[in-house]
Scaffold this active site. Structure first.
Site, PDB file in Angstrom:
ATOM      1  N   GLN A   9      -5.506  -1.481  -6.836  1.00 33.23           N
ATOM      2  CA  GLN A   9      -6.081  -0.573  -5.852  1.00 33.23           C
ATOM      3  C   GLN A   9      -6.767   0.588  -6.556  1.00 33.23           C
ATOM      4  OE1 GLN A   9      -3.562   2.214  -3.272  1.00 33.23           O
ATOM      5  NE2 GLN A   9      -4.223   0.722  -1.759  1.00 33.23           N
ATOM      6  N   SER A  53      -6.917   5.545   0.031  1.00 36.11           N
ATOM      7  CA  SER A  53      -7.230   4.246  -0.563  1.00 36.11           C
ATOM      8  C   SER A  53      -8.703   3.918  -0.351  1.00 36.11           C
ATOM      9  CB  SER A  53      -6.372   3.151   0.074  1.00 36.11           C
ATOM     10  OG  SER A  53      -4.996   3.418  -0.095  1.00 36.11           O
ATOM     11  N   ASP A  70       0.814  -1.215   0.000  1.00 37.91           N
ATOM     12  CA  ASP A  70       0.000   0.000   0.000  1.00 37.91           C
ATOM     13  C   ASP A  70       0.851   1.269   0.000  1.00 37.91           C
ATOM     14  OD1 ASP A  70      -2.537   1.325   0.089  1.00 37.91           O
ATOM     15  OD2 ASP A  70      -2.267   1.688   2.223  1.00 37.91           O
TER      16      ASP A  70
END
Length: 294
Positions: free
Chosen positions: A285, A235, A211
Site C-alpha cells: 500500500q 490510503s 487496511d
C-alpha cells in the site's frame, strides 16, 4: 460515555457480515451500506472488501480470488449508500478477471481489479515466519492498550470492533514521544467471532482487515504517531495477493514494514502468516502522509 455498549465479539462480526452482504440491484450492480456509527469517511478496508464481494459474486464459485489491485480516488461518505458496478473483463479456461467500481453521487470513490483462478497444483515454497514473535495470548489486547491512553480512545470507543487486534510493539495512536522507532510493525489479528465457511467471505474479511495497520508501519520507522503532534494520512492504493487457504477467524500475524517514504507519501508492505507458519497473503500500500501540529 452513555448509550449502547460497543459491539465486540460475535455481535460485531455479525454486523460486519451485514456490511459485506451487498444487495444485488442488477445483473452486475450491487449496493452496499456503511456501519451506522463510524469515521467521518468510509474506511478503506470496507470499500475494498465490498468491492471484492461484488466482483466475486459474478465469478464461478469454483474459482478463488488470488489478487486484487485498487485505488482510492475520493473519500467516501459513510451516510450514503455505495453503488458497485462490476465489469466482466475476461473469463478464460483458468482465470476470471473483474473490474469493480465503487460510486457515490455518480462519481467513483474507489476502483479495483481482481483476478480469480481455478485450483491447480504447482511449485510450493515461501519465506519463513519472522522468528521470536510472541504468541497472540502473550500480547496485550486492544482494551489493555486503550486503557493506558483514554484521551486517544476517540472513535474507538464508539464503533464496533469485529477484529481482535493485538500489537506486538507500540501502535501508532499512542502519545507523541511514547513510540520507539521500529523497522517492523507486527500485529496479531483475527475476526473476533465465527465466520461461515465461504472462502470468498474469508478473503473479503481479510481484505477488510489488511487496511487497518499496514500504513502505520511507515510511521513506525520514525517512531511517529497518528493525530495531533504527529501525522495524518490516507490510503492511495492497495494491493493484496492470496497465496494459500486460510480462515480469517483464526489468528494470523501481519508482519509489516516500509521500504521507502518521500514526497509526503509512504510505501508499506506486509505478509500474513498463520500460527503454524503458513504464508497466506501479502499486501502493498502507498499512502499520503502529512505532519500536523499539536
Amino acid at each position: 460515555m452513555s448509550g449502547s455498549p460497543v459491539a465486540t465479539g460475535q455481535a460485531a462480526v455479525d454486523q460486519l457480515l451485514e456490511v459485506l452482504d451487498l444487495d444485488q440491484t442488477g445483473g452486475m450492480t450491487f449496493r452496499g451500506i456503511s456501519p451506522p456509527v463510524g469515521p467521518q469517511r468510509v474506511y478503506g478496508g470496507q470499500v475494498a472488501g465490498q468491492a471484492l464481494v461484488a466482483a466475486g459474486r459474478t465469478v464461478d464459485p469454483e474459482r478463488f480470488v488470488h489478487s486484487l489491485h485498487g485505488y482510492f480516488v475520493r473519500p467516501g461518505d459513510p451516510v450514503e449508500p455505495i453503488e458497485y458496478q462490476v465489469e466482466n473483463v475476461r473469463d478464460g479456461r483458468s482465470f476470471s478477471v473483474r473490474r469493480s467500481v465503487a460510486l457515490q453521487h455518480d462519481k467513483p470513490i474507489f476502483f479495483m481489479s481482481a483476478s480469480f483462478q481455478r485450483q491447480e497444483e504447482g511449485l510450493d515454497h515461501h519465506a519463513p515466519v519472522p522468528p521470536d514473535v510472541p504468541a497472540p495470548d502473550d500480547v496485550p489486547t486492544m482494551t489493555d492498550r486503550l486503557s493506558r491512553y483514554p484521551e486517544r480512545l476517540g472513535i474507538w470507543g464508539q464503533i464496533p470492533r469485529p477484529i481482535d487486534v493485538r500489537y506486538v510493539g507500540e501502535p501508532g495512536w499512542v502519545r507523541p514521544g511514547d513510540r520507539p522507532a521500529e523497522p517492523h510493525q507486527r500485529v496479531w489479528m483475527r475476526l473476533d467471532g465465527k465466520l461461515p465457511d465461504d472462502p470468498l467471505l474469508h478473503a473479503c474479511a481479510l481484505t477488510y482487515a489488511s487496511d487497518l495497520t499496514l500504513l502505520d508501519s511507515v510511521l513506525s520507522v520514525h517512531g511517529e504517531v497518528w493525530g495531533p503532534g504527529g501525522v495524518v494520512g490516507a490510503s492511495l492504493d492497495h494491493a493484496l495477493w492470496f497465496h494459500r487457504s486460510f480462515r480469517a477467524d483464526e489468528w494470523f500475524l501481519y508482519d509489516c514494514w516500509s521500504p521507502s517514504a518521500s514526497g509526503a507519501r509512504g510505501l508499506a508492505t506486509g505478509r500474513m502468516f498463520t500460527t503454524d507458519g503458513r504464508h497466506i497473503a501479502s499486501a502493498v500500500q502507498e499512502g499520503l502522509l502529512r505532519r500536523v501540529g499539536a
